[in-house]
Design a protein around this motif. Structure first.
Motif, PDB file in Angstrom:
ATOM      1  N   GLY A   4      -0.089   6.772  -0.778  1.00 40.22           N
ATOM      2  CA  GLY A   4       1.303   7.172  -0.852  1.00 40.22           C
ATOM      3  C   GLY A   4       1.824   7.739   0.453  1.00 40.22           C
ATOM      4  N   GLY A   5       0.904   7.843   1.432  1.00 35.12           N
ATOM      5  CA  GLY A   5       1.300   8.336   2.746  1.00 35.12           C
ATOM      6  C   GLY A   5       0.665   9.685   3.051  1.00 35.12           C
ATOM      7  N   GLU A   6       0.204   9.836   4.292  1.00 29.70           N
ATOM      8  CA  GLU A   6      -0.480  11.070   4.672  1.00 29.70           C
ATOM      9  C   GLU A   6       0.422  12.285   4.546  1.00 29.70           C
ATOM     10  N   ARG A   7       1.638  12.186   5.070  1.00 23.81           N
ATOM     11  CA  ARG A   7       2.534  13.343   5.055  1.00 23.81           C
ATOM     12  C   ARG A   7       2.994  13.663   3.626  1.00 23.81           C
ATOM     13  N   ALA A   8       3.271  12.624   2.840  1.00 23.29           N
ATOM     14  CA  ALA A   8       3.758  12.843   1.482  1.00 23.29           C
ATOM     15  C   ALA A   8       2.699  13.500   0.596  1.00 23.29           C
ATOM     16  N   THR A   9       1.429  13.213   0.875  1.00 20.45           N
ATOM     17  CA  THR A   9       0.350  13.752   0.041  1.00 20.45           C
ATOM     18  C   THR A   9      -0.280  15.008   0.641  1.00 20.45           C
ATOM     19  N   ARG A  10       0.221  15.443   1.772  1.00 21.92           N
ATOM     20  CA  ARG A  10      -0.342  16.624   2.433  1.00 21.92           C
ATOM     21  C   ARG A  10      -0.354  17.861   1.525  1.00 21.92           C
ATOM     22  N   ARG A  15      -4.960   9.948   0.513  1.00 20.82           N
ATOM     23  CA  ARG A  15      -3.697   9.804   1.247  1.00 20.82           C
ATOM     24  C   ARG A  15      -2.865   8.645   0.703  1.00 20.82           C
TER      25      ARG A  15
END
Length: 334
Positions: free
Chosen positions: A192-198, A190
Motif C-alpha cells: 500500500g506504500g511505504e509512507r502510507a503504512t508507516r 509496506r
C-alpha cells in the motif's frame, strides 16, 4: 568457505554442559543468535479461524505434505548451517528468532520431527490475531538459555488497520547466570506504500519501546536483544524511534560473503529490513554480526545480475528453495 550444510549426514549434535557445570567454561563462551524470516512456513491443514486457504493442496500453490516437510528440513538445514563460523568452527546456534511461522504444530514438527529433532531445541511462540495466522517464535537451546518467563505483547491496531502480529518477549538465564531479555518482532508490511503504512509500523515499535523502557527503568544495565523483520531499513523513522529508546542496531552494516549486501532483495536491489538490535551492555559483548549467505541459500538473479535468496516460491511457481530472506547471525562473548 565451503558450507557445512550440504555435507550433513547425521542428526547428532554436540551441546555444552549444563549451566554452571564447569566454572572454567564461563570464560570466553560465545553465544550465537540467529534471526530468520522463514517465508510462509505454513502447515497443510486449514484453520477455520484464519485465511490460510492459499497454503492448502487445492490452491494455486498446491501446498502439500511433501512440500511442507521439504520446507521444514530446508529451514532446519539453514539453522544448523548458521552455526558455521568464519574460523571454520561450528556450533549449533543458541537462540533463533523465527518470523513467518504459522502455529505451534509447525514449531513442533520443526523441532521434534525435522532434521533438528536431535538438537534438543525448545521453543515459545505467539498466538496472534493476524488474519493469515502468521506468528513469531523463539528457538532456544536449554543447555545455554534457561527460560524463566515469556509472554505475547499485543499491538492494538489503528482504525482501519488489519490486526498485526504480537511481539514475543522471553526472559532467560544464559550460561554465565546473567539474565537476557529477548524480543521477536514482525512489523506490518509496506503493501500500500511505504509512507502510507508507516504509522502501522510506528505503533509496533511504540509497543516494543514501552516494554524495553520498563526493563531499563528497573535495570539500566539490562542485557536485551530485539530481532525480527521490521519491513523497514535501518534509517527509517520506526528504527530511529528505537534508537532514541536506548537500542543500538548491530546489524545495520551486516553483509554476506557470497554477494549478499542485505537480507532481502526487492526489484533487483538489496535491502536490510531484518534487524538485530541490542541494549548498550550487549553491544560491548558483540563479537560480530553478519548476513549468512551460504551458496546453497542463493541462486542467480537473471534479471538484475548477481545473486538473490533462493526463495520457496516465485509468484505461484514452486522453486523448492529456502526463504526470500537471508538469516542474520550475531555472536556475543559472555
Amino acid at each position: 568457505m565451503r558450507s557445512v550444510a550440504p555435507l550433513l549426514k547425521t542428526n547428532t549434535f554436540s551441546h555444552r554442559p549444563p549451566m554452571g557445570n564447569i566454572l572454567s567454561l564461563l570464560c570466553g563462551v560465545l553465544m550465537t543468535f540467529v534471526e530468520l524470516n522463514c517465508e510462509n512456513l505454513f502447515d497443510c491443514q486449514h484453520d477455520s479461524l484464519k485465511q490460510d486457504e492459499e497454503w492448502l493442496d487445492p490452491s494455486l500453490r498446491h501446498w502439500n505434505e511433501y512440500r511442507y516437510w521439504n520446507k521444514l528440513n530446508h529451514i532446519a538445514q539453514e539453522i544448523i548451517a548458521c552455526g558455521e563460523y568464519p574460523e571454520n568452527n561450528w556450533q549449533l546456534p543458541d537462540l533463533v528468532a523465527l518470523v513467518e511461522v504459522e502455529n505451534d504444530t509447525v514449531m513442533h514438527d520443526l523441532t521434534k520431527r525435522s532434521l533438528l529433532r536431535n538438537a534438543n531445541y525448545e521453543y515459545v511462540i505467539t498466538d496472534s490475531p493476524d488474519l493469515r495466522g502468521i506468528d513469531v517464535a523463539l528457538l532456544y537451546n536449554p543447555f545455554s538459555f534457561k527460560l524463566l518467563s515469556h509472554e505475547s505483547l499485543r499491538v492494538d491496531p489503528l482504525p482501519g488497520m488489519r490486526p498485526t502480529r504480537d511481539i514475543l518477549y522471553a526472559k532467560g538465564e544464559v550460561i554465565t547466570g546473567d539474565t537476557l531479555h529477548v524480543f521477536v518482532v514482525h512489523a506490518p508490511s509496506r503493501f500500500g506504500g511505504e509512507r502510507a503504512t508507516r504509522p502501522n509500523r510506528r505503533i509496533v515499535v511504540e509497543r516494543l519501546s514501552t516494554a524495553v523502557d520498563s526493563i531499563l527503568a528497573r535495570n539500566p544495565q539490562a542485557e536485551i536483544i530485539v530481532a525480527g523483520d521490521f519491513n523497514d531499513g535501518w534509517k527509517a523513522p520506526a528504527l530511529k524511534y528505537l534508537y532514541d529508546h536506548g537500542l543500538v542496531n548491530i546489524s545495520k552494516k551486516a553483509k554476506g560473503t557470497h554477494g549478499a549486501r542485505g537480507t532481502y532483495k526487492y526489484q533487483g536491489r538489496w535491502e536490510s529490513i531484518d534487524h538485530v538490535l541490542t541494549s548498550k551492555p550487549m553491544v560491548a559483548r558483540m563479537k560480530d554480526c553478519r548476513v549468512y549467505d551460504a551458496e546453497f541459500l542463493l541462486e542467480p538473479d537473471t534479471k538484475s545480475g548477481g545473486v538473490q535468496p533462493r526463495r520457496n516460491y516465485i509468484g505461484y511457481r514452486y522453486n523448492d528453495g529456502y526463504s526470500d530472506h537471508l538469516p542474520l547471525v550475531a555472536r556475543f562473548e559472555l
